[in-house]
Write a protein that holds these residues in place. Structure first.
Motif, short mmCIF file in Angstrom:
data_model
loop_
_atom_site.label_atom_id
_atom_site.label_comp_id
_atom_site.label_asym_id
_atom_site.label_seq_id
_atom_site.Cartn_x
_atom_site.Cartn_y
_atom_site.Cartn_z
N VAL A 165 -3.35 -0.65 2.54
CA VAL A 165 -2.84 -1.88 1.92
C VAL A 165 -3.90 -2.46 0.97
O VAL A 165 -3.58 -2.95 -0.11
CB VAL A 165 -2.44 -2.92 2.99
CG1 VAL A 165 -2.07 -4.25 2.34
CG2 VAL A 165 -1.27 -2.40 3.83
N TRP A 166 -5.19 -2.37 1.36
CA TRP A 166 -6.25 -2.87 0.49
C TRP A 166 -6.27 -2.14 -0.86
O TRP A 166 -6.67 -2.71 -1.87
CB TRP A 166 -7.61 -2.71 1.16
CG TRP A 166 -7.94 -3.80 2.12
CD1 TRP A 166 -8.02 -3.69 3.49
CD2 TRP A 166 -8.25 -5.16 1.82
NE1 TRP A 166 -8.35 -4.91 4.05
CE2 TRP A 166 -8.50 -5.82 3.04
CE3 TRP A 166 -8.34 -5.88 0.63
CZ2 TRP A 166 -8.83 -7.18 3.12
CZ3 TRP A 166 -8.68 -7.22 0.71
CH2 TRP A 166 -8.92 -7.85 1.93
N LEU A 168 -3.89 -1.45 -2.69
CA LEU A 168 -2.86 -1.98 -3.60
C LEU A 168 -3.44 -2.99 -4.59
O LEU A 168 -2.82 -3.29 -5.62
CB LEU A 168 -1.75 -2.65 -2.79
CG LEU A 168 -0.96 -1.76 -1.84
CD1 LEU A 168 0.03 -2.58 -1.04
CD2 LEU A 168 -0.24 -0.67 -2.62
N GLU A 171 -1.35 -5.83 -6.55
CA GLU A 171 0.09 -5.80 -6.21
C GLU A 171 0.42 -6.80 -5.12
O GLU A 171 1.50 -7.41 -5.12
CB GLU A 171 0.49 -4.39 -5.79
CG GLU A 171 1.78 -4.28 -4.98
CD GLU A 171 3.00 -4.91 -5.64
OE1 GLU A 171 3.99 -5.13 -4.94
OE2 GLU A 171 2.97 -5.21 -6.85
N GLN A 172 -0.51 -7.03 -4.18
CA GLN A 172 -0.22 -7.93 -3.07
C GLN A 172 0.04 -9.36 -3.54
O GLN A 172 0.79 -10.10 -2.91
CB GLN A 172 -1.40 -7.93 -2.09
CG GLN A 172 -1.66 -6.57 -1.48
CD GLN A 172 -2.93 -6.57 -0.67
OE1 GLN A 172 -3.01 -7.20 0.37
NE2 GLN A 172 -3.93 -5.85 -1.13
N HIS A 181 7.35 -7.83 -8.53
CA HIS A 181 6.45 -6.84 -7.93
C HIS A 181 6.31 -5.66 -8.88
O HIS A 181 7.12 -5.47 -9.79
CB HIS A 181 6.99 -6.37 -6.58
CG HIS A 181 8.34 -5.72 -6.66
ND1 HIS A 181 8.50 -4.38 -6.91
CD2 HIS A 181 9.60 -6.24 -6.54
CE1 HIS A 181 9.80 -4.09 -6.94
NE2 HIS A 181 10.48 -5.20 -6.72
#
Length: 300
Positions: A165-166, A168, A171-172, A181
Motif C-alpha cells: 500500500v505504501w 501507491l 494514489e492514496q 482515483h
C-alpha cells in the motif's frame, strides 16, 4: 530460494541457485531442522545471545514449537524479534495464504499496472517480499534505537500488504484531495487531466523518462532546441515553474504543449541509440534511463 533457477553453470543444487547466492552474499548460513529437538536447540542457543531474530513462518508455528517471542524474550530480554507476515497478525486476513501476485493485488498496486481498458498485470519480478524485508530492517533498527535507552527488545510485526500500500504513494490521497482515483494508463502517468508519457522509443529500443521536474526538464528541452527540433514556445518558457497537472489543473494550451513536447523529444531520441542517449543523460543531468533487456544488462 535455494530452488529458484537459474543455477550456477546450469547444475541444479541447493547451493547453486544464483538467486539465493545473490541475496545470501556476505552472510554466514547455518541450517536448523525445526522439526527436531536438536534443530530447535540451535535456534534457542542463538537467540540467547543475538541482537535480532527475523522470521516469516506461518502465524503460530514458532509458538507451537517453543520458539515464540514470549519464550525467547525471557531467555534474552534484549532480543528484537521481527516477524514478516503476509497480512499482519490481527484482523480477518491474518491467516490468508501468500504469493507475490496476491500481495500486489491486495495492496492495490496491480490495479494501476497495465494498459487502459485491459486487465491488470503482475510485477515483472517477485519483489513484495523485498519491500517487506526493507520495512522489517528499518522497523528492527527503530526497536534497537529504543533498546539503547532501556536495554529491552521488542516484538516487531511487518504486514507485507501494508508495505505494498505504501508503494501507491500519491494514489492514496487522490480520492480525498481530488474526488477521483488513478487508473491503469500503460506508459503514461499523471493526474488532473494530464497524461505524461513515461517511455519513449529510440533507435534501438526504449528510454524511460520523468519529464516536467524543474531544471532537468530545462536541460532536456535545451538539448531538443540545440538539435533544431524545438518549437518557438519552448524557447521562452519558464521551465522552473511549468508544472501542469502537478499542483493545478492543466489548461487546453498546456495539454497541447505536452503532446508537442513529447513528440519532439521522441523525434530526438529516434536519432540515437540507448547508449548514446544515456551518455548525454549523464553529461546533461537528466532524469532518463535506458529500458534494459537481459542482454543489455549482461553487456553492461
Amino acid at each position: 530460494t535455494r530452488r529458484i533457477p537459474p543455477f550456477l553453470e546450469d547444475e541444479v543444487g541447493s547451493d547453486r541457485s544464483l538467486y539465493h547466492i545473490a541475496y545470501g552474499a556476505g552472510k554466514k548460513s547455518v541450517t536448523a531442522n525445526l522439526e527436531t529437538a536438536d534443530g530447535r536447540a540451535i535456534v534457542t542457543d542463538l537467540a540467547k545471545k543475538c541482537d535480532f531474530l527475523a522470521e516469516s513462518f506461518n502465524l503460530g508455528y514458532l509458538d507451537s514449537i517453543g520458539l515464540g517471542y514470549e519464550v525467547l524474550a525471557k531467555l534474552n530480554p534484549r532480543l528484537v524479534y521481527t516477524s514478516i507476515t503476509p497480512f499482519g497478525d490481527k484482523g480477518p486476513g491474518k491467516d490468508y495464504k501468500w504469493a507475490d501476485i496476491i500481495t500486489w493485488a491486495a495492496g492495490g498496486m496491480m490495479y494501476l499496472m497495465g494498459e487502459e481498458g485491459k486487465p491488470p498485470i503482475q510485477m515483472s519480478l517477485p519483489q513484495a517480499g523485498l519491500h517487506a524485508g526493507g520495512e522489517a530492517a528499518v522497523a528492527s533498527m527503530i526497536a534497537h534505537y529504543a533498546r539503547q535507552s532501556d536495554g529491552l527488545g521488542q516484538r516487531v510485526v511487518v504486514n507485507m500488504q501494508a508495505c505494498i500500500v505504501w508503494t501507491l504513494m500519491n494514489e492514496q490521497a487522490m480520492p480525498i484531495l481530488h474526488g477521483d482515483h488513478l487508473r491503469r494508463s500503460g506508459v503514461y502517468a499523471g493526474s488532473l487531466g494530464v497524461r505524461r508519457k513515461m517511455v519513449f522509443q529510440c533507435k534501438d529500443g526504449y528510454i524511460s523518462s520523468v519529464i516536467g521536474v524543474g531544471p532537468t526538464t530545462k536541460n532536456l528541452i535545451d538539448w531538443v532546441i540545440e538539435k533544431g527540433l524545438g518549437a518557438e514556445w519552448m524557447k521562452t518558457m519558464d521551465w522552473g515553474t511549468w508544472t501542469p497537472g502537478l499542483f493545478m489543473k492543466a489548461t487546453p494550451e498546456d495539454l497541447a504543449r505536452i503532446t508537442d513536447m513529447e513528440d519532439r523529444i521522441e523525434e530526438l531520441f529516434m536519432t540515437m541509440t540507448k547508449d548514446e542517449i544515456y551518455r548525454e543523460t549523464l553529461k546533461r543531468r537528466l532524469l532518463l534511463a535506458p529500458v534494459m533487456t537481459e542482454a543489455d544488462i549482461a553487456r553492461d
